[in-house]
Design a protein around this motif. Sequence first.
Motif, PDB file in Angstrom:
ATOM      1  N   LYS D  16     -23.421  21.626  16.930  1.00 56.44           N
ATOM      2  CA  LYS D  16     -23.421  21.747  15.460  1.00 56.44           C
ATOM      3  C   LYS D  16     -24.831  21.573  14.896  1.00 56.44           C
ATOM      4  O   LYS D  16     -25.290  22.360  14.053  1.00 56.44           O
ATOM      5  CB  LYS D  16     -22.483  20.672  14.889  1.00 56.44           C
ATOM      6  N   ARG D  19     -27.136  24.532  15.966  1.00 57.21           N
ATOM      7  CA  ARG D  19     -26.854  25.743  15.171  1.00 57.21           C
ATOM      8  C   ARG D  19     -27.591  25.686  13.834  1.00 57.21           C
ATOM      9  O   ARG D  19     -28.106  26.711  13.370  1.00 57.21           O
ATOM     10  CB  ARG D  19     -25.349  25.860  14.914  1.00 57.21           C
ATOM     11  N   GLU D  20     -27.637  24.534  13.207  1.00 50.12           N
ATOM     12  CA  GLU D  20     -28.350  24.426  11.927  1.00 50.12           C
ATOM     13  C   GLU D  20     -29.849  24.631  12.115  1.00 50.12           C
ATOM     14  O   GLU D  20     -30.501  25.333  11.336  1.00 50.12           O
ATOM     15  CB  GLU D  20     -28.087  23.047  11.278  1.00 50.12           C
ATOM     16  N   THR D  65     -26.146  32.354   9.242  1.00 54.36           N
ATOM     17  CA  THR D  65     -25.719  31.001   8.870  1.00 54.36           C
ATOM     18  C   THR D  65     -25.589  30.188  10.153  1.00 54.36           C
ATOM     19  O   THR D  65     -25.519  30.762  11.249  1.00 54.36           O
ATOM     20  CB  THR D  65     -24.344  31.050   8.198  1.00 54.36           C
ATOM     21  N   GLU D  67     -23.000  28.835  11.279  1.00 58.72           N
ATOM     22  CA  GLU D  67     -21.729  29.220  11.916  1.00 58.72           C
ATOM     23  C   GLU D  67     -21.858  30.535  12.682  1.00 58.72           C
ATOM     24  O   GLU D  67     -21.131  30.774  13.655  1.00 58.72           O
ATOM     25  CB  GLU D  67     -20.626  29.385  10.868  1.00 58.72           C
ATOM     26  N   SER D  68     -22.762  31.439  12.218  1.00 59.08           N
ATOM     27  CA  SER D  68     -22.865  32.737  12.899  1.00 59.08           C
ATOM     28  C   SER D  68     -23.684  32.659  14.190  1.00 59.08           C
ATOM     29  O   SER D  68     -23.691  33.609  14.971  1.00 59.08           O
ATOM     30  CB  SER D  68     -23.461  33.782  11.954  1.00 59.08           C
TER      31      SER D  68
END
Lengths: 230, 230, 230, 230
Positions: D16, D19-20, D65, D67-68
Amino acid sequence: MVSLNDFGPEVRAEVKQVREVVASLHEQLIKWNLVVWTAGNVSQRLHFADLMVIKPSGLRYESLTPESMVVCDLNGELVDGQASPSSDTKSHAYIYRNMPDVYGVVHTHSTYATAWAATGQEIPCGLTMMGDEFGGSVPVGPFRLIGSEAIGEGVVDTLKKYPHSPAVLMQNHGPFAIGCDAEAAVKAAAMTEEVAHTMWAACQLGDIIPIAQDDIDKLNERYQNVYGQH
Amino acid sequence: MVSLNDFGPEVRAEVKQVREVVASLHEQLIKWNLVVWTAGNVSQRLHFADLMVIKPSGLRYESLTPESMVVCDLNGELVDGQASPSSDTKSHAYIYRNMPDVYGVVHTHSTYATAWAATGQEIPCGLTMMGDEFGGSVPVGPFRLIGSEAIGEGVVDTLKKYPHSPAVLMQNHGPFAIGCDAEAAVKAAAMTEEVAHTMWAACQLGDIIPIAQDDIDKLNERYQNVYGQH
Amino acid sequence: MVSLNDFGPEVRAEVKQVREVVASLHEQLIKWNLVVWTAGNVSQRLHFADLMVIKPSGLRYESLTPESMVVCDLNGELVDGQASPSSDTKSHAYIYRNMPDVYGVVHTHSTYATAWAATGQEIPCGLTMMGDEFGGSVPVGPFRLIGSEAIGEGVVDTLKKYPHSPAVLMQNHGPFAIGCDAEAAVKAAAMTEEVAHTMWAACQLGDIIPIAQDDIDKLNERYQNVYGQH
Amino acid sequence: MVSLNDFGPEVRAEVKQVREVVASLHEQLIKWNLVVWTAGNVSQRLHFADLMVIKPSGLRYESLTPESMVVCDLNGELVDGQASPSSDTKSHAYIYRNMPDVYGVVHTHSTYATAWAATGQEIPCGLTMMGDEFGGSVPVGPFRLIGSEAIGEGVVDTLKKYPHSPAVLMQNHGPFAIGCDAEAAVKAAAMTEEVAHTMWAACQLGDIIPIAQDDIDKLNERYQNVYGQH
């Protein structure tokens, strides 16, 4: 004169949606430094009628709204809109009539692509990105005056000889790019300027290492069929 | 000293509106990369009195508000404003006195236009955009010192010999551009830099293909009379 | 170690104000494309104590706040701040100790100024803007390693020979600029890159027309004494 | 197929967070002008599992993003994500498998770095910034087709011969950069373009003054061990 009221709700809905797309893509021309002041134009052909949406002539980019976009038929005649259509409207129309798979056309005077055009030299293929996007060199089209469909003829004649290239540099003028919709054509215009700039800079350093035609073909094949989200 | 109170309400209203226009156009100089730090200036002549509105001298662009714009008469003498007017004020004034159709003047040191000016070479006409906007080459004016109206004389003398060009490259200095209002002059300044950059890049690639004078004339005629919203 | 508590309220107030000025001027380095990532640094000397405020070492520009700015004495020793000072701190300190009129120092690796520095060539004076700002050519200083005050010595030795120039191109390294405060030094750094870029572009077109020394002197005299708001 | 549910909460928390980081670093590619349209990609390896987070293929930067972002194993196989991973995924995976200290990889087609790559010339070391960041020249790697891990092999083979360089210019293609995390790799990519641009500009002016190898070594030693916050 034909008006939008002569078309059904499906067409009017598509006009509304395409006006938004075309207006918004003009912002991408600014974002990627492809145009100055009022130069450049984007159009998209409709699927539900033989119509296209195009930029009005000579308006500053700050003034471009979905409502200000002009609707023309595929002879370039005005169908809906408050403003005169772009000077290049008849050439966009000619391209749509003669290349039935094309639904987006973009014209810019982007700096380095136009520099190549001023010398009448095509951009030689020295980058894998060119293999990917153009399947080889970026070709040069003939000198043509502005205002009639003569530019469109030059674009179509040239691209028929370079079936993998989505862009042509019109001599002494600037690039025209095509695509399956206006966004694809804007992408091609952005890529044209990027490879024009990179290859221009490379030419100042010395000899370009050529890429074998067989490798160019493999790059193009993969990019057109595997790259992106399928 | 004359003051704005010596003029009627119509003039004072025009001053207020032109101050907004001129301040806002300085942002366009930044947007199109035509100036650095405090360099460059825009002025507009009034229609209701022999006055002009011009940028104050040496202020950073962040500080330019409509209120900070200076009002001068057409001899360059201060009429209203808290700050000293631009060093180029007397030259703007000279241009307005000697070119009665001109209501906007812009001066920049934009990079590529100024590079041509440092070599004393005019920008040769190798682009349809140059036919459109300049009707041929972009001319070079004489070397002149800053502060008096000598620059204005050089601008006027040169543009009288190039009646289709809205811009002149002052040798070793930079471009001056004119127009029917300040916005048209800023557009001409932006186009001057764009064609200067493109033709500079083209010269690094090889020989430019010249455009026939007859075609240049047709491009200029169409652009001045058909392009845009009429 | 000396700390800020050893100084009176007047000094602490100046530190607070100068931290805001120096932090904010780093944004101008980004705005005018003078630095990449963490490169470059600005400092300002105080008037109320022999102290200076400078950027911390190796922080991204997004992280630069007034509080993160570091206070050092004029030997480059840390007086206040959470972070290590810039690698160039001892050179800034040397400049302040040896040039008592200088209260601002800026160092960048801006692209075209650094290109001139890589060849060891000074930028020849071919622009009125260079007469104005530099009173002639922009000089080149010696090659020096980073970390000690050796760079500062090279800057001071060179600028003493070019008393009108507020900037020096350190060989193979990049420009250092000075001023009566940090804002003036940042302006000089921005102008250095602009004239470096313009003269670089001019050199690709052909021979530069030289400006007579007498004219350069007149330009410099006027600019230093008349330009701006007095 | 392995899924993220096969991993514990520590790994899922790292996914998580990474990803950011990776999504946000793609904005830095745009900010520093390193990519056009959808070109370029960033990945970061995890510490708590043999996984990496990478950009999806062919998406516009506006759509990226956290999430992508796609999660793959170190053979480049998809573990989590809605979209196909970047075309260069297998090459990123190869680099992570073969260079155990590397936790970040970035690929761009940045203009001037790619121009050097098109000529097959390494960028010679003429800047102290190159001594700092690259410990010498920026090397060129072999021509390789896109899609397999062949590019990764070329990157690793070249960087093993240039142990101080965090970047390699793949011939006719563009730069790959590495780092101890994705941010360090993006910094290396930004610095690669900056030195490519500066040295390119310097080559147009004349001969570069070489820096002695001993001085390059001292610069690199200091920069890697003293610069920044320790």
